[in-house]
Structure formats: structure tokens, C-alpha cells
Design a protein around this motif. Structure first.
Motif, PDB file in Angstrom:
ATOM      1  N   ARG A 512       0.845  -1.193   0.000  1.00 55.25           N
ATOM      2  CA  ARG A 512       0.000   0.000   0.000  1.00 55.25           C
ATOM      3  C   ARG A 512       0.879   1.241   0.000  1.00 55.25           C
ATOM      4  NH1 ARG A 512      -3.485  -2.430   4.871  1.00 55.25           N
ATOM      5  NH2 ARG A 512      -5.212  -3.394   3.738  1.00 55.25           N
ATOM      6  N   ASP A 513       0.311   2.326  -0.507  1.00 57.71           N
ATOM      7  CA  ASP A 513       0.977   3.628  -0.473  1.00 57.71           C
ATOM      8  C   ASP A 513       0.646   4.290   0.861  1.00 57.71           C
ATOM      9  OD1 ASP A 513       2.068   6.086  -0.802  1.00 57.71           O
ATOM     10  OD2 ASP A 513       0.815   6.692  -2.499  1.00 57.71           O
ATOM     11  N   ILE A 514       1.546   4.183   1.811  1.00 56.72           N
ATOM     12  CA  ILE A 514       1.239   4.638   3.176  1.00 56.72           C
ATOM     13  C   ILE A 514       1.087   6.154   3.269  1.00 56.72           C
ATOM     14  CG2 ILE A 514       2.329   2.663   4.307  1.00 56.72           C
ATOM     15  CD1 ILE A 514       4.807   4.353   4.707  1.00 56.72           C
ATOM     16  N   LEU A 515       1.556   6.898   2.251  1.00 55.22           N
ATOM     17  CA  LEU A 515       1.413   8.351   2.281  1.00 55.22           C
ATOM     18  C   LEU A 515       0.182   8.841   1.527  1.00 55.22           C
ATOM     19  CD1 LEU A 515       5.124   9.556   1.897  1.00 55.22           C
ATOM     20  CD2 LEU A 515       3.719   9.484   3.955  1.00 55.22           C
ATOM     21  N   ASN A 516      -0.569   7.918   0.943  1.00 57.86           N
ATOM     22  CA  ASN A 516      -1.844   8.290   0.330  1.00 57.86           C
ATOM     23  C   ASN A 516      -2.743   8.858   1.436  1.00 57.86           C
ATOM     24  OD1 ASN A 516      -4.777   7.722  -0.263  1.00 57.86           O
ATOM     25  ND2 ASN A 516      -3.887   7.206  -2.255  1.00 57.86           N
ATOM     26  N   PRO A 517      -3.307  10.068   1.256  1.00 60.31           N
ATOM     27  CA  PRO A 517      -4.066  10.698   2.347  1.00 60.31           C
ATOM     28  C   PRO A 517      -5.137   9.803   2.956  1.00 60.31           C
ATOM     29  CG  PRO A 517      -3.732  12.257   0.569  1.00 60.31           C
ATOM     30  CD  PRO A 517      -3.242  10.933   0.065  1.00 60.31           C
ATOM     31  N   ARG A 518      -5.889   9.048   2.099  1.00 57.82           N
ATOM     32  CA  ARG A 518      -6.950   8.190   2.646  1.00 57.82           C
ATOM     33  C   ARG A 518      -6.360   7.044   3.457  1.00 57.82           C
ATOM     34  NH1 ARG A 518      -9.258   5.284  -0.453  1.00 57.82           N
ATOM     35  NH2 ARG A 518      -7.983   5.492  -2.338  1.00 57.82           N
ATOM     36  N   LEU A 519      -5.294   6.442   2.959  1.00 56.38           N
ATOM     37  CA  LEU A 519      -4.697   5.306   3.657  1.00 56.38           C
ATOM     38  C   LEU A 519      -3.893   5.757   4.887  1.00 56.38           C
ATOM     39  CD1 LEU A 519      -3.433   3.193   0.620  1.00 56.38           C
ATOM     40  CD2 LEU A 519      -5.616   3.046   1.834  1.00 56.38           C
ATOM     41  N   ARG A 520      -3.320   6.926   4.773  1.00 57.44           N
ATOM     42  CA  ARG A 520      -2.512   7.433   5.892  1.00 57.44           C
ATOM     43  C   ARG A 520      -3.351   7.560   7.157  1.00 57.44           C
ATOM     44  NH1 ARG A 520       0.943  13.106   5.810  1.00 57.44           N
ATOM     45  NH2 ARG A 520       1.390  13.180   8.040  1.00 57.44           N
ATOM     46  N   LEU A 521      -4.572   8.053   7.027  1.00 58.97           N
ATOM     47  CA  LEU A 521      -5.462   8.184   8.185  1.00 58.97           C
ATOM     48  C   LEU A 521      -5.731   6.822   8.819  1.00 58.97           C
ATOM     49  CD1 LEU A 521      -7.311   9.821  10.020  1.00 58.97           C
ATOM     50  CD2 LEU A 521      -9.116   9.583   8.294  1.00 58.97           C
ATOM     51  N   GLN A 522      -5.921   5.795   7.964  1.00 60.29           N
ATOM     52  CA  GLN A 522      -6.186   4.452   8.491  1.00 60.29           C
ATOM     53  C   GLN A 522      -4.985   3.926   9.281  1.00 60.29           C
ATOM     54  OE1 GLN A 522      -9.314   3.255   8.037  1.00 60.29           O
ATOM     55  NE2 GLN A 522      -9.691   5.172   6.923  1.00 60.29           N
ATOM     56  N   TYR A 523      -3.793   4.157   8.738  1.00 61.33           N
ATOM     57  CA  TYR A 523      -2.594   3.694   9.433  1.00 61.33           C
ATOM     58  C   TYR A 523      -2.406   4.427  10.771  1.00 61.33           C
ATOM     59  CZ  TYR A 523      -0.691   0.651   5.825  1.00 61.33           C
ATOM     60  OH  TYR A 523      -0.471  -0.388   4.970  1.00 61.33           O
ATOM     61  N   GLN A 524      -2.627   5.723  10.769  1.00 67.59           N
ATOM     62  CA  GLN A 524      -2.469   6.486  12.010  1.00 67.59           C
ATOM     63  C   GLN A 524      -3.482   6.029  13.056  1.00 67.59           C
ATOM     64  OE1 GLN A 524      -2.623  10.458  10.208  1.00 67.59           O
ATOM     65  NE2 GLN A 524      -0.482  10.770  10.824  1.00 67.59           N
TER      66      GLN A 524
END
Length: 541
Positions: A512-524
Motif C-alpha cells: 500500500r501507499d502509506i502516504l496516500n491521504p486516505r490510507l494514511r489516516l487508516q494507518y495512524q
């Protein structure tokens, strides 16, 4: 001055005596005189004696007299006078060479002189010198006593010591968070403090001054005396030697200064203790949840009338120290209370390990940038200037109006509880960071939370467990710093290429692209929930 070997050689009865070895040691001090009457008589000497011998006791050690010199020097004997006529007529070359190396004076006594003719005038000179030192010692004590009883403070007493010694002087008492260095423009204060605290730097006793020690470095020496015998192990009065050593009689100034300064410190502590008790009572009442709003307003008004500088809004911080001994507790308390005047800080000790700090939010402060965490960490870091600070945890509230500081205190305690549950030491927890804990702490949600964590972090958690790596920790710092590799490396104390490798591993494992804004929120969110689960039941990543 003390009587020296050179002084003895100038006595009329010693006319005709000549120095055989150790000319550089003629300034060694003499406090007594004795006659060596056995080969092992050096074992009975106590220091600063002038030893005399007919050389008959030395015959059995003829081949090892260089070792005798070492024994006498080790026992701080002033010198050796001997008669070279009846038993031994010359000294071994090895003995003379060793005496020269160690600057230990050996001189020949005229054979016709009786020992009593030497001993009597030496004792008379020693007694006269002792009497002069006693008079001088009483004069020094009197000066310090007069200063103390006239109400002089620590700075004035240290100024008197500086005027007596003529060398830079230092007073440090970590438990009082107090240091005096005179003259203020003198350099090396940090170097002196480091030498005093360093257990690996050897200390030697100054024989003529009980309790006075000396530590040596390549550039200077420090002579010092413990301020509180058996109490604070890091409290000293010290003087700096950058050239010639301080004259031994003057070092007694340190002893008398300690007596006066210790009494002045006790008076200072008593006055401070009364002030702090009143201040503690004021702060305790200010955060008392049982107090009505009207009573709190009246309490605030009385505080302003007494000159307490109160602000409109405060952050409350509760700090808990671990393994806090009495001396460090006093040092921390003194440091925090010293900030009351400078930073308008309100301080209260809650018990023997916890402190409550009320930090004002002003237009000049930058507390809103990090919720006050940096300010609290700076205060704690200042303790290390005096001595190593123990481990700690802290919780900080939201900025709250002065009339509602009971709520701020409750928030700070709640945040501290989460900091302690995390199992990590030296960590600040903001109340703002605990919002998800309250929302997601219901037992019915725990299965969903664990599934969410597995969906987003499981590959990384498994990799960390198997390889003992730090992918999860790196991901957290990387996201917090907006994908900045170098800042992440700096904060994690690794090379930036190490961070790049770890991030590439994360991309490979997650796909996954961890810096993608949508995915970044999920990771945080997954990282926050993971931390929350660890605080319930700490486990290793």
C-alpha cells in the motif's frame, strides 16, 4: 607556613649537613621527628615525620634501599637524615636515583651531633608553627562567624572565601538547586563540576586539612570539601588551582567556610520550607474539586492580594518520578519552585514522588504548539545540570481558565495514568491524546478494534517479532513527520538510508501507499489503537 626540610637544614646545629638526593623535595612539610631503630620501622610512620637513622637498621636492607624510599614516600614522610660514618659510608646508587625521581630529600647529618640536639629544636619550631596556625585558624573562623551572624547570605560568604584564597571558588548544592561561582567571569565552571561528579577521577586526601580532597586534571586541579557530611553526596565547596597549589594553611579556609555555609543553608532551607508550605496549601485549594465556584473566586482574590502572579489560563501537569531519593526530591522541588518567579509557575508536591505544575498560557508562550510537553521536558532536563534525573512520566491537561483548574488537575491525572500504562519511561501524555481511549474503550468494541489493527498492521507486527526490527516504530515517526526521511532518521538516531530501507520493507509487506491521504489516516488510527491495546496489556512489538 609549615616547617620544611629546608628550614631544618638551616638550624644552627645542622651546620655541615649536606643533601645527598631529592633536592626538589626540600619543601616537604614536617610536623614531627622520629628515629628509625628497626629495618621495618617505616611501617609505623604516620606522615609528615622527619626520619633520622644511624644506618645500622638499614644494613639488612642494603640491597633494597630503593624500596625503602618508596615506602617512606608512600607514607608521606618528609625526608630522611642519616649518619654515614660508623655503619654505612655510602648509599646505593639505586636508592639515590629513586629518591631523585620521587623528590624525596635524603641528607647527611654530621656524625658528632646527638639526636636530641636535632629533635629538640625541630619540636620547638613545630610547636611554634602550630601555634601560629591555630591563631590564624581562629581568625579565619571569626571572620566567617561574624559574616554569618550579621545576616550575610551564601554569596557573601563565598565572596569572603574568594578574597581569602585568591582563587576561583565554587559552591554547589544540587538538593537546593543552588550554585555559586566566583568570580562570575571565570571560565571552567562546567569542567570543575564534571570533575567533581566523575567517580573515575581519582581523589587524594590533603594531609594537613582533614576532609579536604584534591582531584587533578591535565589543565588544573580542584581542591574541595563535602558540604553535607553523610547527606547530599554531590554538595561541595571547591577552589580552582590553575598554577601553584594553594598554600596548605589557606586550605583550612574551606573547613571554616563549610561550617558557616552549612548553617546559612539550614537557615535558608527553613525559610524556604515555610514559604513552600503556604504556596502548596494555596495550590492544593486552587485545584480542590470540592470547592464551590464562589469560594474558589475568593481564594484567587486572596492570592492576588498576597502578590501571587495569577494568569487567566493554565496547563496542569502532573509529573511522577520513579526511584526518587530524598536528595533528588529536594533538588527537583527546589528547581520547580525557582521557576515560580521567572515563569510564574504554580507548584505543589502531591506526595514523595509526584509534583503538580500549573504552567500559565500567555501570549508570549508557545505552549499551544505542543500542548506544553516541551516546557515540561525542559524543566526536567534542567535537573540533570545538577545530577542525573530519575525516570519519570507526566500527564498534561488542556489549557483551562484559572477558575476551573480542578478540571485541569483531573485531566492531567487521567493523562498521567495513560502514560504509566504505556510502560514507557520519560514520556509525556497529553489529555488531548486520550480522547479516542474514552470513545473506544467499551468492551463491545474490542474485537472490532483488534481486527482493524490486524488488517492494517499485522504484517509489520509479525515482521518485527520475527526479526526484532522496528518497522512499526519507524512507520509511526515517518507519518508524524509527513514522510520526511531525514527528520525520521534524526528522531530515531539512525542513518537516513536505514529509514529508507525500512520504509521500502513496509511498502513491500503492506503493498500500500502509506502516504496516500486516505490510507494514511487508516494507518495512524491503527497505530493509536495498537498503542491503546498495549496500554491495557503491554506487550513487545
Amino acid at each position: 607556613m609549615w616547617l620544611t626540610v629546608e628550614d631544618v637544614l638551616s638550624i644552627d646545629v645542622m651546620r655541615g649537613a649536606d643533601v645527598i638526593a631529592g633536592h626538589d623535595g626540600l619543601g616537604r612539610n614536617i610536623k614531627s621527628v622520629t628515629v628509625l631503630d628497626a629495618p621495618d620501622a617505616s611501617l609505623w610512620l604516620q606522615g609528615h615525620e622527619l626520619a633520622l637513622t644511624s644506618t645500622f637498621p638499614l644494613l639488612k636492607r642494603r640491597n633494597g634501599l630503593n624500596m625503602l624510599v618508596e615506602e617512606l614516600v608512600a607514607r608521606n614522610v618528609a625526608g630522611l637524615g642519616l649518619k654515614l660514618h660508623r655503619y654505612m659510608t655510602t648509599l646505593p646508587d639505586a636508592m639515590i636515583a629513586r629518591a631523585n625521581e620521587l623528590a624525596f630529600p635524603i641528607f647527611r647529618v654530621p656524625d658528632h651531633i646527638a639526636w636530641i640536639e636535632i629533635i629538640s629544636p625541630i619540636f620547638a619550631r613545630v610547636l611554634d608553627t602550630d601555634a601560629q596556625h591555630l591563631i590564624r585558624s581562629e581568625e579565619i573562623r571569626s571572620q566567617f562567624t561574624k559574616q554569618l551572624f550579621s545576616g550575610a547570605g551564601l554569596e557573601s560568604l563565598m565572596a569572603l572565601l574568594y578574597s581569602m584564597l585568591g582563587r576561583p571558588v565554587l559552591l554547589t548544592s544540587p538538593a537546593d538547586a543552588h550554585t555559586v561561582w566566583l568570580p562570575e567571569v571565570a571560565a571552567k565552571v562546567d569542567d570543575v563540576m564534571q570533575i567533581l561528579r566523575c567517580p573515575d577521577t581519582a581523589a587524594e586526601h590533603v594531609a594537613s586539612c582533614p576532609g579536604v580532597m584534591r582531584k587533578r586534571s591535565a589543565d588544573f586541579n580542584v581542591v574541595y570539601i563535602r558540604l553535607d557530611q553523610g547527606a547530599d553526596p554531590h554538595a561541595y565547596i571547591a577552589a580552582l588551582e590553575t598554577g601553584e597549589p594553594i598554600d596548605p594553611p589557606l586550605l583550612h579556609c574551606l573547613v571554616h567556610a563549610r561550617e558557616a555555609i552549612s548553617m546559612s543553608l539550614l537557615q535558608r532551607r527553613a525559610n524556604i520550607s515555610i514559604t513552600r508550605e503556604k504556596h502548596n496549601e494555596f495550590v492544593h485549594t486552587l485545584v480542590d474539586p470540592q470547592l464551590s465556584e464562589g469560594a474558589r473566586q475568593a481564594h484567587i482574590a486572596r492570592g492576588k492580594e498576597k502578590g501571587i502572579p495569577l494568569h487567566d489560563r493554565y496547563f496542569a501537569a502532573v509529573i511522577k518520578f520513579h526511584n526518587l531519593d530524598e536528595h533528588v526530591f529536594r533538588a527537583v522541588a527546589s528547581l520547580f519552585h525557582a521557576k515560580m518567579d521567572d515563569d510564574h509557575l504554580l507548584v505543589s508536591s502531591l506526595d514523595s514522588t509526584r509534583f503538580l505544575l500549573l504552567v500559565p498560557e500567555t501570549e508570549q508562550s508557545d505552549l499551544h504548539l505542543d500542548g506544553g510537553a516541551g516546557c515540561i521536558e525542559r524543566y526536567i532536563a534542567e535537573v540533570a545540570k545538577f545530577q542525573a534525573a530519575p525516570d519519570w512520566n507526566a500527564g498534561i491537561s488542556q489549557a483551562t481558565g484559572v477558575i476551573h483548574l480542578d478540571r485541569a488537575y483531573e485531566q492531567a491525572e487521567y493523562a498521567l495514568g495513560h502514560s504509566l500504562k504505556s510502560g514507557e519511561k520519560c514520556r509525556v501524555k497529553l489529555h488531548d491524546e486520550t480522547g479516542l481511549y474514552r470513545l473506544l474503550s467499551h468492551p463491545a468494541m474490542q474485537n472490532d478494534i483488534r481486527r482493524f489493527i490486524d488488517e492494517w498492521l499485522q504484517p509489520l507486527l509479525q515482521y518485527d517479532r520475527k526479526r526484532r526490527s522496528r518497522l512499526v516504530a519507524t512507520l509511526r515517526v515517518f507519518l508524524d513527520n509527513n514522510g520526511n526521511y531525514r527528520e525520521t532518521a534524526r528522531l530515531m538516531h539512525v542513518h537516513h538510508n536505514t529509514v529508507r530501507y525500512r520504509i521500502s520493507q513496509i511498502y513491500t509487506l503492506t503493498r500500500r501507499d502509506i502516504l496516500n491521504p486516505r490510507l494514511r489516516l487508516q494507518y495512524q488510527l491503527a497505530l493509536v489503537l495498537h498503542d491503546m491495546n498495549r496500554e491495557r496489556a503491554p506487550e513487545r512489538e
